[in-house]
Design a protein around this motif. Sequence first.
Motif, PDB file in Angstrom:
ATOM      1  N   GLN A 159      42.872  36.470  47.709  1.00  0.00           N
ATOM      2  CA  GLN A 159      43.858  36.767  46.658  1.00  0.00           C
ATOM      3  C   GLN A 159      43.393  36.236  45.305  1.00  0.00           C
ATOM      4  OE1 GLN A 159      46.577  38.792  46.739  1.00  0.00           O
ATOM      5  NE2 GLN A 159      45.566  39.310  48.662  1.00  0.00           N
ATOM      6  N   ARG A 160      42.779  35.064  45.321  1.00  0.00           N
ATOM      7  CA  ARG A 160      42.248  34.516  44.062  1.00  0.00           C
ATOM      8  C   ARG A 160      41.138  35.409  43.523  1.00  0.00           C
ATOM      9  NH1 ARG A 160      41.284  28.517  45.707  1.00  0.00           N
ATOM     10  NH2 ARG A 160      43.352  27.703  45.259  1.00  0.00           N
ATOM     11  N   GLU A 161      40.254  35.811  44.438  1.00  0.00           N
ATOM     12  CA  GLU A 161      39.122  36.658  44.017  1.00  0.00           C
ATOM     13  C   GLU A 161      39.622  37.975  43.434  1.00  0.00           C
ATOM     14  OE1 GLU A 161      35.665  36.483  44.114  1.00  0.00           O
ATOM     15  OE2 GLU A 161      35.854  34.333  44.490  1.00  0.00           O
ATOM     16  N   PHE A 162      40.658  38.549  44.028  1.00  0.00           N
ATOM     17  CA  PHE A 162      41.153  39.849  43.576  1.00  0.00           C
ATOM     18  C   PHE A 162      41.824  39.764  42.205  1.00  0.00           C
ATOM     19  CE2 PHE A 162      39.472  41.574  47.104  1.00  0.00           C
ATOM     20  CZ  PHE A 162      40.221  42.357  47.979  1.00  0.00           C
ATOM     21  N   CYS A 163      42.175  38.548  41.787  1.00  0.00           N
ATOM     22  CA  CYS A 163      42.761  38.395  40.444  1.00  0.00           C
ATOM     23  C   CYS A 163      41.697  38.477  39.362  1.00  0.00           C
ATOM     24  CB  CYS A 163      43.487  37.049  40.331  1.00  0.00           C
ATOM     25  SG  CYS A 163      45.020  37.030  41.268  1.00  0.00           S
ATOM     26  N   LEU A 164      40.432  38.352  39.736  1.00  0.00           N
ATOM     27  CA  LEU A 164      39.367  38.447  38.744  1.00  0.00           C
ATOM     28  C   LEU A 164      39.191  39.888  38.308  1.00  0.00           C
ATOM     29  CD1 LEU A 164      36.549  36.212  40.292  1.00  0.00           C
ATOM     30  CD2 LEU A 164      37.932  35.709  38.277  1.00  0.00           C
ATOM     31  N   PRO A 165      39.050  40.127  37.001  1.00  0.00           N
ATOM     32  CA  PRO A 165      38.752  41.494  36.565  1.00  0.00           C
ATOM     33  C   PRO A 165      37.443  41.947  37.204  1.00  0.00           C
ATOM     34  CG  PRO A 165      39.241  40.071  34.691  1.00  0.00           C
ATOM     35  CD  PRO A 165      39.123  39.183  35.886  1.00  0.00           C
ATOM     36  N   LEU A 166      37.386  43.191  37.598  1.00  0.00           N
ATOM     37  CA  LEU A 166      36.174  43.702  38.249  1.00  0.00           C
ATOM     38  C   LEU A 166      34.949  43.549  37.350  1.00  0.00           C
ATOM     39  CD1 LEU A 166      36.838  46.962  40.307  1.00  0.00           C
ATOM     40  CD2 LEU A 166      35.799  44.827  41.067  1.00  0.00           C
ATOM     41  N   LYS A 167      35.150  43.698  36.046  1.00  0.00           N
ATOM     42  CA  LYS A 167      33.996  43.600  35.134  1.00  0.00           C
ATOM     43  C   LYS A 167      33.364  42.212  35.206  1.00  0.00           C
ATOM     44  CE  LYS A 167      36.560  42.410  30.883  1.00  0.00           C
ATOM     45  NZ  LYS A 167      36.346  40.968  31.052  1.00  0.00           N
ATOM     46  N   ASP A 168      34.172  41.190  35.430  1.00  0.00           N
ATOM     47  CA  ASP A 168      33.622  39.829  35.542  1.00  0.00           C
ATOM     48  C   ASP A 168      32.859  39.675  36.850  1.00  0.00           C
ATOM     49  OD1 ASP A 168      36.337  37.959  33.916  1.00  0.00           O
ATOM     50  OD2 ASP A 168      34.699  39.185  33.124  1.00  0.00           O
ATOM     51  N   VAL A 169      33.390  40.231  37.915  1.00  0.00           N
ATOM     52  CA  VAL A 169      32.708  40.167  39.212  1.00  0.00           C
ATOM     53  C   VAL A 169      31.352  40.855  39.112  1.00  0.00           C
ATOM     54  CG1 VAL A 169      32.840  40.832  41.644  1.00  0.00           C
ATOM     55  CG2 VAL A 169      34.918  40.167  40.434  1.00  0.00           C
TER      56      VAL A 169
END
Lengths: 442, 125
Positions: A281-291
């Motif tokens: 859930q924490r990871e999914f809060c990151l904008p995809l562009k940052d990932v």
Amino acid sequence: MSVNPPVLIVGELFVDYTLGRNEVGSKMRLGGVAHAARGLWSANVEYAVAAFCPSYLVDEARRYLGSCECKEFVWLGDVVGAPNVIFLKDATELADQGYEELMRESKEVQIHEQLPSLDLYERVVFFPGQFNISSILHLFSSAAIFSFDIAYDFDDFSLFKVIPGKIGAIVISTSSLLFMRLGERIETLIAEVQQHQPEVFLLKENRGGSRLFDLKSGEVEEIPANLGETVNSVGVGDVYSAVMVALSAMLGWKGAAWRGYQAATVYARSTFPDDIKRDIQREFCLPLKDVQAMGGVFVPWHDRQNYSIYLAGPDFSFMEKAELEYAVESLTYHNFKVRRPIVENGELLRPASEYDLQRTYHMDYQLLKECDLVFAIPLGRDPGTLIEMGMAIEMGKPLITYDPRKENNNTMVMIGSQVYSFDLGECLNGVFKAVSKIRMTA
Amino acid sequence: MGSTGSGRFSDYPGAGNRTTAGGATGGSSNSDKCLQAFSVVLEEVGNSQYYSNNRDVPAVGVSLRVMFDGQRVFAVDDHGVKVGALPTNFNYLVACLNSNTSYVGIVEASDRAPVPTVSADFVVE
């Protein structure tokens, strides 16, 4: 997350039993499609499960999947003649994980005669096993979109010929039998897949990342691996596939694949479901562009043979070198080209002539110069190995030092090496990172 | 971290954490990497803005924070000047920072020569 209606995952349920080793105890978990279920629950995606399993497992499966908010559990059929238990030698896939399915030769899957309709489900993810998929296809709507994660039990594409509806994704891992048979050239594999007209083809390449082939546009999305401590790699690929398919309608295949990668990365680092859910859930809060910007390790399977690894170690016939052999097996399993100077250039007799000493020295030195990185295993503090390590450092070649017997924890060795560890997994990660960096800067 | 045990399925969500002879079991490890303190030897110190500006490394005791610049995680001084990058195995901090966890730290050791080097300790703010 409501993926209206829920995603349906279809396959077998197993008991996964990982043998304890070193200081880590044994581990038993509900496996098979339960991994995908955990992944979808952690991703807050609504899902249901239709599975084959032995009758003794049904009540436990209902309880467990219920605790993971499974919307519906359908017991498709019984597994008889075998307990559906898998022993795993290696939980972290350093080499062949040594899956041993108990009594697999006497196993039989008996589909129930009376089964409920599954035509409510629009997105279905199959994890093929020893059940006959064509025997249950009549349960589904003709409008359903099917996706397949091919792992074991299948070494050809014949199963796709019987699929009536649309195929969303075909997913294959480089660990699978199908890949071993057809994967030598990526063009051959894609041509085979394309015949069945899926929307996308995902090739999962273990620690080297993955590639998503959009078969309509021809685009290839390269998705890296985020290498850290792997606690248990079993089921990680299933989570990737299930989350990708589940989110594909909302995010498109590319976005869904990146989220699948994030979920899989988390799944590999814990076997505690609440921790897994929290971290996904924490990871999914990151904008995809940052990932995407953070990148990671990307070394496609088909590129790995382009990079030579010099094996520095006492690779002598008279040595007790089980750790060295296992390291070579691990690197080879991951399709790296390992150059073994003692095997290739010859093992000197004792005593050796001056001529042979000189010749062998120069051949080994030349080979080291030609290689892209050095993987050192200085068992017994072998002096030749230590010299070669120094040469590698001076040449500016990446040096990965695997010291399983903890004999060389010396400043010059530890800091001179890009990675120094007595853990083979860490060293294997080091190889992937080094090769990934060489690729990027080439 | 992995849970252990083979007597029964023990990894039920919400089952908390229990320690048995075989090891830890349950639904949770009771630990959260985002809340753990850490020590780190920074990378790229010689190429970072702080060294460029000062031709020196920050002194022991200088306070630092952690930030993500959209590509990498960095340790920065109180003015937001980058002192050095955290190794990529600390990339998990990006999700932690994004979930409103912040980190403060200090320079624990530093030297300009032979190679600009900074070691720092961080805790959750």
